[in-house]
Motif scaffolding. Structure first.
Motif, PDB file in Angstrom:
ATOM      1  N   GLY A 158       0.977  -0.905  -0.588  1.00 28.45           N
ATOM      2  CA  GLY A 158      -0.238  -0.086   0.094  1.00 28.45           C
ATOM      3  C   GLY A 158       0.829   1.199  -0.261  1.00 28.45           C
ATOM      4  N   TYR A 159       2.232   1.342  -0.366  1.00 26.71           N
ATOM      5  CA  TYR A 159       2.801   2.250  -0.587  1.00 26.71           C
ATOM      6  C   TYR A 159       3.225   2.973  -1.857  1.00 26.71           C
ATOM      7  CZ  TYR A 159       3.131   2.635   4.616  1.00 26.71           C
ATOM      8  OH  TYR A 159       3.187   2.284   6.033  1.00 26.71           O
ATOM      9  N   MET A 160       3.215   3.965  -1.954  1.00 28.11           N
ATOM     10  CA  MET A 160       3.391   4.729  -3.380  1.00 28.11           C
ATOM     11  C   MET A 160       4.611   5.875  -3.309  1.00 28.11           C
ATOM     12  SD  MET A 160       2.118   7.881  -3.610  1.00 28.11           S
ATOM     13  CE  MET A 160       2.562   8.094  -5.284  1.00 28.11           C
ATOM     14  N   SER A 161       5.578   5.933  -4.631  1.00 25.70           N
ATOM     15  CA  SER A 161       6.460   7.109  -4.825  1.00 25.70           C
ATOM     16  C   SER A 161       6.529   7.527  -6.063  1.00 25.70           C
ATOM     17  CB  SER A 161       7.152   6.426  -4.211  1.00 25.70           C
ATOM     18  OG  SER A 161       8.064   7.578  -4.097  1.00 25.70           O
ATOM     19  N   VAL A 162       6.840   8.631  -6.225  1.00 26.29           N
ATOM     20  CA  VAL A 162       6.754   9.563  -7.423  1.00 26.29           C
ATOM     21  C   VAL A 162       7.647  10.215  -7.531  1.00 26.29           C
ATOM     22  CG1 VAL A 162       4.904  11.026  -7.477  1.00 26.29           C
ATOM     23  CG2 VAL A 162       5.707  10.175  -9.636  1.00 26.29           C
ATOM     24  N   SER A 163       9.040  10.264  -8.422  1.00 31.21           N
ATOM     25  CA  SER A 163       9.668  11.527  -9.135  1.00 31.21           C
ATOM     26  C   SER A 163       9.398  12.097 -10.498  1.00 31.21           C
ATOM     27  CB  SER A 163      11.070  10.744  -8.603  1.00 31.21           C
ATOM     28  OG  SER A 163      11.284  11.094  -6.818  1.00 31.21           O
ATOM     29  N   ILE A 164       9.270  13.091 -11.315  1.00 28.94           N
ATOM     30  CA  ILE A 164       9.635  13.308 -12.111  1.00 28.94           C
ATOM     31  C   ILE A 164      10.253  14.475 -12.322  1.00 28.94           C
ATOM     32  CG2 ILE A 164       7.986  14.260 -13.948  1.00 28.94           C
ATOM     33  CD1 ILE A 164       5.539  13.273 -13.045  1.00 28.94           C
ATOM     34  N   MET A 165      11.439  14.103 -13.237  1.00 27.01           N
ATOM     35  CA  MET A 165      11.869  15.800 -14.176  1.00 27.01           C
ATOM     36  C   MET A 165      11.942  15.697 -15.164  1.00 27.01           C
ATOM     37  SD  MET A 165      15.855  13.934 -12.543  1.00 27.01           S
ATOM     38  CE  MET A 165      17.160  13.688 -14.359  1.00 27.01           C
ATOM     39  N   THR A 166      12.726  17.330 -15.466  1.00 24.46           N
ATOM     40  CA  THR A 166      12.960  17.456 -16.907  1.00 24.46           C
ATOM     41  C   THR A 166      14.005  16.710 -17.031  1.00 24.46           C
ATOM     42  OG1 THR A 166      11.749  19.610 -16.017  1.00 24.46           O
ATOM     43  CG2 THR A 166      13.868  19.571 -18.495  1.00 24.46           C
ATOM     44  N   THR A 167      14.589  16.832 -18.227  1.00 23.64           N
ATOM     45  CA  THR A 167      15.990  15.589 -18.738  1.00 23.64           C
ATOM     46  C   THR A 167      16.281  17.149 -18.765  1.00 23.64           C
ATOM     47  OG1 THR A 167      15.223  15.465 -20.898  1.00 23.64           O
ATOM     48  CG2 THR A 167      15.402  13.517 -19.514  1.00 23.64           C
ATOM     49  N   ASN A 168      18.224  16.442 -18.374  1.00 29.18           N
ATOM     50  CA  ASN A 168      19.349  17.467 -18.913  1.00 29.18           C
ATOM     51  C   ASN A 168      19.025  19.155 -18.295  1.00 29.18           C
ATOM     52  OD1 ASN A 168      20.775  16.148 -20.843  1.00 29.18           O
ATOM     53  ND2 ASN A 168      19.132  16.494 -22.505  1.00 29.18           N
ATOM     54  N   ARG A 169      18.738  18.263 -16.327  1.00 22.90           N
ATOM     55  CA  ARG A 169      18.523  20.457 -16.089  1.00 22.90           C
ATOM     56  C   ARG A 169      20.337  20.364 -15.434  1.00 22.90           C
ATOM     57  NH1 ARG A 169      16.242  18.528 -10.327  1.00 22.90           N
ATOM     58  NH2 ARG A 169      17.258  16.244 -10.345  1.00 22.90           N
ATOM     59  N   PRO A 170      20.243  21.815 -15.638  1.00 19.32           N
ATOM     60  CA  PRO A 170      21.373  21.809 -15.436  1.00 19.32           C
ATOM     61  C   PRO A 170      22.199  21.571 -14.185  1.00 19.32           C
ATOM     62  CG  PRO A 170      20.177  23.900 -15.559  1.00 19.32           C
ATOM     63  CD  PRO A 170      19.279  22.687 -16.060  1.00 19.32           C
ATOM     64  N   LEU A 171      23.411  21.330 -14.022  1.00 20.37           N
ATOM     65  CA  LEU A 171      24.897  20.450 -12.831  1.00 20.37           C
ATOM     66  C   LEU A 171      24.203  21.986 -11.689  1.00 20.37           C
ATOM     67  CD1 LEU A 171      27.728  18.845 -14.063  1.00 20.37           C
ATOM     68  CD2 LEU A 171      24.864  17.972 -13.176  1.00 20.37           C
ATOM     69  N   LEU A 172      24.979  21.648 -10.493  1.00 20.32           N
ATOM     70  CA  LEU A 172      24.850  23.146  -9.541  1.00 20.32           C
ATOM     71  C   LEU A 172      26.004  23.441  -8.525  1.00 20.32           C
ATOM     72  CD1 LEU A 172      22.181  21.310  -6.725  1.00 20.32           C
ATOM     73  CD2 LEU A 172      21.675  22.936  -8.416  1.00 20.32           C
ATOM     74  N   GLY A 173      26.695  22.690  -9.386  1.00 22.67           N
ATOM     75  CA  GLY A 173      27.813  23.144  -9.765  1.00 22.67           C
ATOM     76  C   GLY A 173      28.660  23.541  -8.761  1.00 22.67           C
ATOM     77  N   LEU A 174      28.391  22.445  -7.266  1.00 22.19           N
ATOM     78  CA  LEU A 174      28.771  21.928  -6.095  1.00 22.19           C
ATOM     79  C   LEU A 174      29.057  20.443  -5.126  1.00 22.19           C
ATOM     80  CD1 LEU A 174      25.797  24.318  -3.773  1.00 22.19           C
ATOM     81  CD2 LEU A 174      28.849  24.816  -4.036  1.00 22.19           C
ATOM     82  N   SER A 175      30.130  20.175  -4.088  1.00 20.69           N
ATOM     83  CA  SER A 175      29.965  18.933  -4.403  1.00 20.69           C
ATOM     84  C   SER A 175      28.772  17.946  -3.390  1.00 20.69           C
ATOM     85  CB  SER A 175      31.740  18.779  -4.288  1.00 20.69           C
ATOM     86  OG  SER A 175      31.845  19.697  -2.826  1.00 20.69           O
ATOM     87  N   VAL A 176      28.886  17.021  -3.467  1.00 19.76           N
ATOM     88  CA  VAL A 176      28.376  16.803  -2.104  1.00 19.76           C
ATOM     89  C   VAL A 176      28.822  17.520  -0.673  1.00 19.76           C
ATOM     90  CG1 VAL A 176      27.514  14.840  -0.610  1.00 19.76           C
ATOM     91  CG2 VAL A 176      28.073  14.090  -3.070  1.00 19.76           C
ATOM     92  N   GLU A 177      29.838  17.624  -0.809  1.00 19.99           N
ATOM     93  CA  GLU A 177      30.536  18.300   0.385  1.00 19.99           C
ATOM     94  C   GLU A 177      30.315  19.681   0.880  1.00 19.99           C
ATOM     95  OE1 GLU A 177      32.596  16.716  -1.156  1.00 19.99           O
ATOM     96  OE2 GLU A 177      32.894  14.535  -0.166  1.00 19.99           O
TER      97      GLU A 177
END
Length: 162
Positions: free
Chosen positions: A47-66
């Motif tokens: 009984g659980y659901m999850s959805v994710s949608i995005m535009t393809t080729n989104r610009p990178l943020l330019g920041l590392s994970v840190e």
């Protein structure tokens, strides 16, 4: 699967987004996430659901994970002020990335020819606690989910991943 009887048996699985478009009252077609969006919709047996949608080729943020973690934890001070230019540019790109991404999850229920998504987690905090009803049609290994918002019809086609 070409019948339109909704049951957990024919809903459960992982679905890949094929198409997402809207049609307004003037019959103008729009593509909220571009003409080739990417996304997944998951319905589980319990009984659980999850959805994710995005535009393809989104610009990178330019920041590392840190750097993203540092920005999240940053307090007003010399370090933040010293990197303000970098963080301001990244924040603007982050805002743009958020505008081009949609995600929520929670539980679901089947009611007639509809599935109701009960939102428990959402990118948009205002949606938490809401129920989103989607009309469901099955067609050749695909489902088409539709709903109306004001005078606009939202139409999402998903293909079952074997």
């Amino acid at each position: 699967m070409s019948n339109n009887v909704i049951s957990k048996e024919n809903l459960v699985g992982t679905w890949k987004l094929v198409d997402f478009y809207t049609v307004n009252a003037q019959e103008k077609v729009s593509y909220p996430f571009g003409e080739n969006p990417t996304g997944y919709l998951v319905y589980t047996e319990n009984g659980y659901m999850s959805v994710s949608i995005m535009t393809t080729n989104r610009p990178l943020l330019g920041l590392s994970v840190e750097e993203m973690q540092d920005l999240k934890n940053a307090k007003l001070g010399l370090e933040l002020i010293g990197n303000l230019g970098k963080y301001l540019k990244a924040s603007l790109r982050y805002f743009s990335a958020g505008r081009n991404y949609l995600s929520y999850s929670g539980t679901y229920q089947i009611r007639g020819n509809s599935v109701i998504h009960n939102l428990e987690v959402s990118l948009v905090p205002d949606w938490i606690g809401l129920d989103f009803e989607r009309n469901v049609k099955f067609s050749e290994g695909q489902i088409i989910l539709t709903n109306m918002v004001k005078d606009t019809s939202y139409n999402l086609t998903w293909k079952l991943i074997p």
